[in-house]
Design a protein around this motif. Sequence first.
Motif, PDB file in Angstrom:
ATOM      1  N   VAL A 142       0.858  -1.194   0.000  1.00  0.00           N
ATOM      2  CA  VAL A 142       0.000   0.000   0.000  1.00  0.00           C
ATOM      3  C   VAL A 142       0.894   1.243   0.000  1.00  0.00           C
ATOM      4  O   VAL A 142       1.806   1.353   0.820  1.00  0.00           O
ATOM      5  N   VAL A 143       0.622   2.172  -0.917  1.00  0.00           N
ATOM      6  CA  VAL A 143       1.420   3.403  -0.981  1.00  0.00           C
ATOM      7  C   VAL A 143       0.493   4.625  -0.915  1.00  0.00           C
ATOM      8  O   VAL A 143      -0.691   4.529  -1.263  1.00  0.00           O
ATOM      9  N   GLY A 144       1.043   5.756  -0.471  1.00  0.00           N
ATOM     10  CA  GLY A 144       0.237   6.978  -0.317  1.00  0.00           C
ATOM     11  C   GLY A 144       0.755   8.100  -1.198  1.00  0.00           C
ATOM     12  O   GLY A 144       1.969   8.263  -1.367  1.00  0.00           O
ATOM     13  N   VAL A 145      -0.174   8.880  -1.770  1.00  0.00           N
ATOM     14  CA  VAL A 145       0.182  10.019  -2.629  1.00  0.00           C
ATOM     15  C   VAL A 145      -0.479  11.272  -2.052  1.00  0.00           C
ATOM     16  O   VAL A 145      -1.701  11.306  -1.888  1.00  0.00           O
ATOM     17  N   ILE A 146       0.319  12.286  -1.744  1.00  0.00           N
ATOM     18  CA  ILE A 146      -0.208  13.528  -1.150  1.00  0.00           C
ATOM     19  C   ILE A 146       0.099  14.672  -2.122  1.00  0.00           C
ATOM     20  O   ILE A 146       1.261  14.895  -2.472  1.00  0.00           O
ATOM     21  N   ILE A 172      -4.903   8.103  -2.381  1.00  0.00           N
ATOM     22  CA  ILE A 172      -4.579   9.444  -2.882  1.00  0.00           C
ATOM     23  C   ILE A 172      -5.228  10.471  -1.966  1.00  0.00           C
ATOM     24  O   ILE A 172      -6.422  10.376  -1.661  1.00  0.00           O
ATOM     25  N   LYS A 173      -4.430  11.448  -1.520  1.00  0.00           N
ATOM     26  CA  LYS A 173      -4.950  12.538  -0.684  1.00  0.00           C
ATOM     27  C   LYS A 173      -4.745  13.829  -1.473  1.00  0.00           C
ATOM     28  O   LYS A 173      -3.648  14.386  -1.516  1.00  0.00           O
ATOM     29  N   PHE A 223       5.087  12.691  -2.102  1.00  0.00           N
ATOM     30  CA  PHE A 223       4.518  13.989  -1.709  1.00  0.00           C
ATOM     31  C   PHE A 223       4.983  15.057  -2.683  1.00  0.00           C
ATOM     32  O   PHE A 223       6.139  15.066  -3.112  1.00  0.00           O
ATOM     33  N   VAL A 224       4.100  16.009  -2.971  1.00  0.00           N
ATOM     34  CA  VAL A 224       4.490  17.232  -3.678  1.00  0.00           C
ATOM     35  C   VAL A 224       3.814  18.387  -2.960  1.00  0.00           C
ATOM     36  O   VAL A 224       2.605  18.335  -2.675  1.00  0.00           O
TER      37      VAL A 224
END
Length: 489
Positions: A142-146, A172-173, A223-224
């Motif tokens: 599981v990966v997260g994108v902010i 995705i946030k 993150f960006v």
Amino acid sequence: MEQLQNYIAGIWQKSETADYLDVINPATNDVLAEVPLSLADDLDRAVTAAAEAFTSWRRIPATQRIQYLFKLKTLLEDNRDTLAKTITEECGKTLKESQGELQRAIENVEVACGIPTLMQGVNSEDIARGIDEMMIRQPLGVVGVIAPFNFPAMIPFWFFPYAIACGNTCIIKPSEKVPQTMQQITALIHQTGLPAGVVNLVHGSKTVVDALLDHRTVKAISFVGSSPVARYIYSRAAKAGKRVQCQGGAKNPVVILPDADLEMTTRIVADSAFGCAGQRCLAASLAITVGSVKADFVDAIAQAAQQRIVGNGLDEGVQMGAVINQGSCDRIQSLIQTGIDEGGKLLVDGRNPNVSGYAQGHFVRPTLLQDIPAEGEIAATEIFGPVLGLLHADTLDDAITLVNQSRWGNMACLFTNSGAAARKFRYEADAGNIGINIGVAAPMAFFPFSGWKESFYGDLHGQSQHAVEFFTQTKVVVERWPKEWSRQF
Ligand code: NAD
């Protein structure tokens, strides 16, 4: 008023929170929707769904996983106009800029469709007699994108198409300032028939981000956003044992040599500094003239700044839209004042403009500050608005020294007719994205987005092969099959 929902396990779900923020149209100040500031429990449900989906998703062959991306590409193209309108309404940029942003998103889908080749491993036969060795790539989990506010569609696409094509599942946030674009794109993802839980969308701000960073099941964070938040995310996620890539802020210099084509350079620098109202991490924010070009360039850029048509990005003929909100407007105008206080000459003043028909909108017109001190605050601070600082250097070496003294390293550009000068600049400038006679050196989807210094924390960047490496872990297998075991064959 529409209250946005999270997308978890393939279902739209209302957040547990009672806390909602207004989503504003920056050009009119109208409220477009309400976005939930989701809670850690919402996030936990999304991570559970993603973890469950991962078990079967990673077993689906890459050639089949990418079929959903092919469908998504078609759906994005079919819905281009609606999506572009949403981006403009919630983000403020012009429709043309929104269309361009969507194109960049689509190109990342196209590149991620090459995953069957991009994630191939390597092998060596007979590393010793009868022994073979191979390195394969496997997904992380599981990966997260902010994401930040300034490219609501494009930036999540630097990461998630690669993540899922490699066999990961993701959360995705989006930015709470511009949540509708990814909401609509997620509805298109749903239409592709992607298995539930592979992509999840959770709205919110710091509370959900922190929950994502700390969650034990989440393996990686992309993150960006601004550099202070990038640094915070990088250290907090790394402390929790995750793989992290954080793209941060910028203060991008463009250097103009006397042999540059003045008309072309002025047009390109104006587009870079004032396009998207300066709210681009690759916006030119310092123009450094070298030698005799100063007077001519200053006159030309002042004219370009004054002539730019500012208004609602939805309206025909508008070349520059609003900035994201009133807070941003106030911050930009206060930084212009700092520039004046530091001794800068206000060549073109874009503060408090009167934009006909949009009295409630959040506008700053193109602004030029000349002869700002190179060591001062304004030369070093990301303004993230349509403000260009003008500096001067006697030689190209002096200009490169100015470029390299910056703590930022997202982009540096040179305008010249000289190949030797271009090569020197490309070789010596300390920035990850270099433009030669280019004002926004945005890497295409098949190149990594290479910020340096305080513009980036991590090692592997977004897009292309870097994204594939970031979203996979390597496994090395050493194999021996003794002859006597295979006698039967
Ligand atoms: P931001 O840092 O305020 O927010 C980015 C994301 O982080 C949002 O999703 C937000 O909800 C979340 N966030 C904000 N504060 C947080 C906190 N304290 N703790 C946890 N999460 C937090 O950035 P922004 O204003 O949305 O975007 C503009 C910035 O992004 C600019 O600095 C710009 O240069 C940068 N940017 C960089 C790139 C790049 O590729 N380097 C690209 C686009 C934008």
